[in-house]
Design an enzyme around this catalytic site. Sequence first.
Site, PDB file in Angstrom:
ATOM      1  N   VAL A 124       1.080  -1.095  -0.021  1.00 42.91           N
ATOM      2  CA  VAL A 124       0.148   0.308   0.236  1.00 42.91           C
ATOM      3  C   VAL A 124       1.083   1.663  -0.213  1.00 42.91           C
ATOM      4  O   VAL A 124       2.004   1.169   0.573  1.00 42.91           O
ATOM      5  CB  VAL A 124      -1.048   0.192   0.953  1.00 42.91           C
ATOM      6  CG1 VAL A 124      -1.986   1.577   1.095  1.00 42.91           C
ATOM      7  CG2 VAL A 124      -2.084  -1.381   1.582  1.00 42.91           C
ATOM      8  N   CYS A 125       0.762   2.571  -0.901  1.00 45.29           N
ATOM      9  CA  CYS A 125       0.889   3.995  -0.826  1.00 45.29           C
ATOM     10  C   CYS A 125       2.986   3.450  -1.345  1.00 45.29           C
ATOM     11  O   CYS A 125       3.362   2.120  -1.880  1.00 45.29           O
ATOM     12  CB  CYS A 125       0.950   4.234   0.280  1.00 45.29           C
ATOM     13  SG  CYS A 125       1.673   5.594   0.569  1.00 45.29           S
ATOM     14  N   THR A 126       4.052   4.220  -0.384  1.00 46.82           N
ATOM     15  CA  THR A 126       5.173   3.934  -0.345  1.00 46.82           C
ATOM     16  C   THR A 126       5.984   2.004   0.053  1.00 46.82           C
ATOM     17  O   THR A 126       6.694   2.633  -0.030  1.00 46.82           O
ATOM     18  CB  THR A 126       5.550   4.985  -0.024  1.00 46.82           C
ATOM     19  OG1 THR A 126       5.446   4.937   1.280  1.00 46.82           O
ATOM     20  CG2 THR A 126       5.579   6.239  -0.686  1.00 46.82           C
ATOM     21  N   THR A 150       2.213   3.487  -6.933  1.00 44.09           N
ATOM     22  CA  THR A 150       2.351   3.904  -5.342  1.00 44.09           C
ATOM     23  C   THR A 150       2.384   5.270  -5.546  1.00 44.09           C
ATOM     24  O   THR A 150       1.635   5.809  -6.806  1.00 44.09           O
ATOM     25  CB  THR A 150       4.125   3.907  -5.633  1.00 44.09           C
ATOM     26  OG1 THR A 150       4.148   4.026  -3.751  1.00 44.09           O
ATOM     27  CG2 THR A 150       4.973   4.810  -5.944  1.00 44.09           C
TER      28      THR A 150
END
Length: 319
Positions: free
Chosen positions: A104-106, A124
């Site tokens: 998730v995300c970074t 990302t």
Amino acid sequence: MAQRTVLFLLFDGVQSLDVTGPLEVFAGAEQHTPGTYRIRTASLDGAAVRTSSGLTVVPDEALAQAAAPHTLLVPGGQGTRRRDARLTDWLREHGPRAERLVSVCTGAIRLAEAGLLDGRRVTTHWAYCDKLARDHPAVEVDPDPIFVRDGQVSTSAGVTSGIDLALALVEEDLGREAALAIARHLVVFLRRPGNQAQFSAQLAAQTAQREPLREVQQWITEHPADDLSVEALAARARLSPRHFARAFQTETGTTPGRYVDRVRLEHARRLLEDTSDGIEEVSRASGYGTPEGMRRAFVKALGTAPSEYRRRFHPTPAH
């Protein structure tokens, strides 16, 4: 159906919503269909971690004691800006053992540092796509979608997109009705496909500095069915078509044509999602003129026809 273990990796500086958003989805799925998911959280030494917002989270166990999970979820957050050799080594060894690897995300940065994204198409958070691509040239970074699934590896964009990805995974495991029930409980729509853009057209493009160009941007958004040719827009900005096109791209980072295409697509999607207007009516209101013109635009941008898009993403009323 075999129970699936979902392991959330925790570390200092993690984004709390990257963890709790998907966790609530899987927890809801377990409540909906008991015995399907076993949810675990783990940090390197089993110690509590402090999230980027200051929330303290106590994990269930240390990574060394964690059993090989079915789904390994790596969240993002400020903590991913600091390399952690121990975490990288653990991921490099244990990541390939998971049947499903999720970020998730970074969190994608953590996976890339462990070499787990080489040769994969991933995404990302929009602010870190360039960095991920620059630091890891063997990774194919797509900055547009809210999530990307490539084999057993799934990556998502910023924070709330982790919920969308988790719902997609639950739908894969338990079916659409289960995912819909969880989405209703969480008061979110089960309708954002992975190829939904991270930004709306207005956010994706920069806001023009000069007032006439800003006014034109707003006009496009409010009048998608009008004549939005370069000539018509240039006249509204009181510029020559050539000067307008050059200035618009310089100040917004995109051409007038691409901006119009994106606004019209968003408008059509919103009508298909939120209204019961017919396909022909939606095509006219969105500036496509004909259903065939809208169909071509949808297939090109989304890989699906408007009718199929509506079937998948028009919310079903709760009973």
